[in-house]
Enzyme design. Structure first.
Site, mmCIF file in Angstrom:
data_model
loop_
_atom_site.group_PDB
_atom_site.id
_atom_site.type_symbol
_atom_site.label_atom_id
_atom_site.label_comp_id
_atom_site.label_asym_id
_atom_site.label_seq_id
_atom_site.Cartn_x
_atom_site.Cartn_y
_atom_site.Cartn_z
ATOM 1 C CG HIS A 46 -1.680 -1.256 1.442
ATOM 2 N ND1 HIS A 46 -2.887 -1.566 0.865
ATOM 3 C CD2 HIS A 46 -1.333 -2.351 2.169
ATOM 4 C CE1 HIS A 46 -3.273 -2.764 1.243
ATOM 5 N NE2 HIS A 46 -2.337 -3.278 2.024
ATOM 6 C CB SER A 60 13.527 22.556 -14.747
ATOM 7 O OG SER A 60 12.718 23.706 -14.894
ATOM 8 C CE LYS A 102 11.954 19.361 -10.804
ATOM 9 N NZ LYS A 102 10.797 19.909 -11.507
ATOM 10 C CD GLU A 150 8.989 12.376 -15.363
ATOM 11 O OE1 GLU A 150 8.030 13.094 -15.093
ATOM 12 O OE2 GLU A 150 10.131 12.839 -15.600
#
Ligand code: ARG
Length: 473
Positions: A169, A290, A296, A303
């Protein structure tokens, strides 16, 4: 375009190879709508190999002459070389790869080319090409999977001692070895490899000799063609052979499931690379910055792999939907089988390659892993197991440890802050050893087959290595 300019043949328009009964040329819109050459040119190698085998068979059977065969062979060889040199002119008005090659052959060798299509239809031809292609792509997929599996195994060996929290979970649950976690993916990918092998078996059946749908009336030798093209089996029903694409669906299913497995792994990388987990640092070469936030370091590869799994799932659904309404036998709908298949192949092979390249660059923070593994009362199950070893029924032990967790939370303590008296207040059966319970003891305790105990995980690594070395290529 007005009606006239679409259908009036300019002088340079050639007659279609199937044009005998037609009085007017194909509307240009129809030509553009139906042309598949932009994508099915990929099948040129299979198409030429299939035509060459068919021609050899026709000559052996006395259906065409030796001279015809020699001319066909020479012409096909020349076309193959031209395509590979990038010098072949693919023409949209010649519709697809089959007609492009046949028409080009006729330009080169004349009449013998016009005998090649004896005892053959584009329907059994395209099914043969596609089965040969899918068969080869099953092998490519298995190779790509092998690269990723061995990258995961290498990492599991490099990080053999690293401990992380296991989750259920997405809540910290019990400590596990990072190697155990990585090898879970190796297991999934091994099963995926088996699915590509199974899809290959389904694809590996020869349709050629089925004709357009009803079979062929010439004295052909399908066994010979099967041997030439290395098909171990021959399609037993011509209607089925020209019209089913179940082997395409099986490829899609294997590919989509592989991508789903990779997507799950990618999701872990995204999580682990976040400041919240802080478990993994991505290499500069496998992350991006970024344009607005200078600090970043984004996990784009992970992704994109996660995102690209979506299109392979979509392509699987497309293939199923394409087939579901088609009556026997061949329908032009089937031409729509190719683009999604090619898209899935490219997506899958690229993803396997880039993820396999990224895996060795992952740098783990073992201290963060250990802190997470020991935090949040992760050893609670081990405390309950301790009571069970001392004769307490598991449910009673579970209850007592649960109460202890609640008490710790109330008083802002962890298990390490407790004395033996504190433990005994929760349950009198607690013994002194609870005070030395730690992550190592927790891991070592999970020693049943398949568990996270270091010696079991070492066996898993060895078993994975052994099967990689012995797997059929
Ligand atoms: N381009 C076609 C396909 O991909 C080849 C078969 C065409 N057959 C036909 N009867 N029009 O399915």
């Amino acid at each position: 375009m007005d009606e006239d300019s679409r259908t009036t043949p300019p002088d340079d328009r050639e007659a279609k190879l199937w044009g005998g009964r037609f009085e007017r040329p194909t509307d240009r819109l129809v030509e553009a709508y139906g042309a598949s050459i932009a994508f099915d040119r990929r099948l040129y190698g299979e198409d030429i190999a299939g035509s060459a085998a068919h021609a050899r068979m026709l000559a052996r059977q006395g259906i065409i002459s030796r001279d015809d065969l020699d001319a066909i062979n020479a012409g096909l060889d020349a076309i193959l070389r031209e395509i590979e040199a990038g010098e072949f002119e693919f023409r949209e008005d010649r519709e697809d790869i089959h007609l492009n090659i046949e028409a080009a052959l006729a330009e080169r060798i004349g009449e013998p080319a016009r005998r090649l299509h004896t005892a053959r239809s584009r329907n059994d031809q395209v099914a043969t090409d596609l089965r040969m292609y899918v068969r080869a792509m099953c092998d490519e997929a298995s190779e790509g999977l092998m690269e990723l599996r061995s990258a995961l195994l290498d990492l599991a060996e490099r990080e053999a001692e690293t401990v992380i929290s296991g989750y259920t979970h997405l809540q910290r649950a019990q400590p596990v070895l990072l190697a155990h976690h990585l090898l879970a993916y190796e297991e999934m990918l091994t099963r995926d490899t088996g699915r590509f092998r199974a899809a290959r078996v389904t694809a590996n059946v020869l349709p050629l000799g089925s004709g357009a749908l009803a079979g062929v009336g010439y004295p052909i030798d399908r066994e010979f063609v099967a041997r030439e093209l290395r098909f171990p089996e021959i399609a037993a029903n011509s209607l089925d052979a020209v019209s089913d694409r179940d082997f395409v669906v099986e490829f899609h299913a294997a590919a989509a499931l592989t991508m789903v497995h990779i997507s799950r792994f990618a999701e872990e990388i995204v999580l682990w690379a976040s400041a919240e987990f802080g478990l993994v640092q991505l290499d500069d070469a496998f992350s991006t910055g970024s344009s607005i936030m200078p600090q970043k370091r984004n996990p784009d590869v992970a992704e994109l792999a996660r995102g690209k799994s979506a299109r392979t799932i979509g392509n699987l659904v497309q293939a199923l939907t394409l087939l579901k309404g088609q009556p026997l036998a061949y329908n032009r709908d089937l031409q729509e089988d190719k683009e999604p298949l090619f898209d899935t192949i490219d997506t899958l092979l690229d993803t396997l390659e880039v993820v396999a390249a990224m895996v060795p660059t992952l740098r783990f923070d073992a201290a963060r892993g250990r802190a997470a593994a020991g935090g949040d009362f992760a050893l609670a199950t081990d405390l309950a197991d301790h009571l069970v070893q001392r004769g307490v029924p598991f449910r009673e032990a579970h209850e007592a440890v649960g109460a202890l967790v609640a008490e710790c939370e109330r008083s802002g303590r962890t298990f390490e802050d407790l004395t033996l008296d504190d433990y005994r207040a929760a349950h009198p059966a607690f013994g002194e050893e609870v005070l030395s319970l730690d992550i190592e003891a927790s891991l070592a305790a999970r020693s049943a087959y398949g568990g996270t105990a270091p010696e079991r995980v070492a066996e898993q690594r060895e078993a994975a290595r052994a099967r990689m070395l012995t797997e059929p290529a």
